[in-house]
Design an enzyme around this catalytic site. Structure first.
Site, PDB file in Angstrom:
ATOM      1  CG  MET A   1      -1.878  -1.158   1.223  1.00 54.68           C
ATOM      2  SD  MET A   1      -3.199  -0.943   0.022  1.00 54.68           S
ATOM      3  CE  MET A   1      -4.263   0.204   0.881  1.00 54.68           C
ATOM      4  CB  CYS A   2       0.855   4.151  -1.675  1.00 48.16           C
ATOM      5  SG  CYS A   2       1.272   2.912  -2.914  1.00 48.16           S
TER       6      CYS A   2
END
Lengths: 258, 258
Positions: A1-2
């Protein structure tokens, strides 16, 4: 994820404080080592800094932290790769010109089985994120032959984001320099700072700022982030499916997608 | 007028030496105080640095000089404004995505009575340069429905540049990251460095480099500039109307426009 970072303000404002907090998550307090980027609108121009290396140790990130760039709309991103290898072409935010404006986009999440039809805008790299951005612009161009008010585009924008969300996780920030559109699929937070301003303390690093001394009484500054960046203020969490449109620091429209 | 800087190389090469020379002309040894920009291709990605302030005193320019970015294709520009005010949106090089690649363009000169039909690509700022770039891409898209080899595009490219030249002065650099196209309307120079490499001395500032110690025997590096950047090497001057296509440091096609 970011992780995402966004700002909407009614006066040119520097985002060094929030950016400093976010950059720690790029290899120090967080695992997002696979590149980072940030776009600052200056009038109709967009100043973009990107690096496929970890923000925590990036020379370019150090410059951005040292050199306060004032802007009314900012979109930033730090990446932990899932789809697409680590390289500059896969580094957010992504930019395209549409109707004579720079459109800037960043995404947190991933999409499964996502292969939109190729249209006028085509991805340069191989992330699902850039493919979704191109598809979103292609949908807007198919719907509108020339620039229209953002309010007119909202149904198309929200419908597209809701469709992407059904394919996985789709938290995003999008802007053309005038407004900032945000869509929450799973995780997004916002805070609006206005007078009376107070002190703020970053969660990820021992840095404090007293906004009182850096602002005027009329300033309105909204910061968006995947997770709250400060530990002494009250952030608002988006609900899943919630979207908000910001302009000059204020939320000018909001809703909940199906 | 402005000054152009270009590089085509067969291995990722840093352009710090040439960039250092050019930046002096942005306010110190030259009058080009109205902004500067440089784009470095990294694979399919493009790293763009721009600043509407004078390069000679720009913080971002100092970073680029300190931080050797290696690239096979580079396009740089320093600006002395004639058409369009000094702002980020009017700062070269300009970038657009076409057929899934980043196209990058810089122009030296000015065009009179230039008002091309608006097409898909539209200028964000108000320079004649960006208008010509958009027109050039619109012409290519009108001619070709998808990506073709650059050799197939050359007649359209050369014809368009020749038409712009008839409206004023049109020296330009254009790339999609794979090749570098150059067109000379009035002033452009090039030098190809290959083994045996020797020392070079900048004209604009007391900086020397010994390319021998920084290269391998197979390196081929071509640098393009409005005016020669070194004073102890032999640069080749383009003729008015001459165009050259570069790839991996070598000139792969050339000609003279009507």
């Amino acid at each position: 994820m970011c992780e995402l970072l966004g700002m909407s303000a009614n006066v040119p404002t520097d985002i060094v404080f929030s950016f400093t907090g976010l950059m720690q998550r790029g290899g120090s307090t967080g695992p997002h080592r696979d590149g980072w980027g940030i776009g600052f609108y200056e009038g109709r121009g967009l100043r973009l800094f990107q690096d496929p290396s970890a923000s925590y140790e990036s020379e370019v990130a150090k410059l951005v932290q040292r050199y306060p760039i004032k802007s009314e709309v900012v979109i930033g991103h730090i990446r932990q790769a899932n789809v697409g290898r680590v390289c500059l072409a896969n580094t957010h935010p992504f930019v395209r010109e549409m109707w004579g404006r720079s459109w800037c986009f960043a995404h947190n999440g991933q999409l499964a089985d996502f292969a939109p039809e190729l249209g006028f805008y085509q991805p340069i790299g191989d992330t699902d994120s850039e493919a979704a951005f191109c598809d979103l612009l292609n949908r807007l161009r198919a719907e509108f032959s020339c620039a229209v008010e953002v309010e007119q585009m909202l149904p198309t924008l929200v419908q597209a984001c809701a469709a992407y969300r059904r394919k996985g996780v789709f938290n995003c920030l999008l802007s053309n320099g005038d407004w900032l559109f945000s869509f929450c699929s799973s995780k997004l937070a916002h805070i609006t700072r206005r007078a009376p301003f107070g002190p703020a303390q970053l969660t990820d690093v021992d840095v404090q700022v007293d906004f009182q001394s850096e602002t005027t009484p009329n300033d309105i500054v909204t910061v968006l982030a995947t997770a709250p960046l400060t530990n002494n203020e009250s952030w608002n969490l988006y609900q899943p499916g919630e979207w908000r449109l910001w302009r000059a620091g204020e939320c000018i429209a909001q809703g909940l997608a199906d």
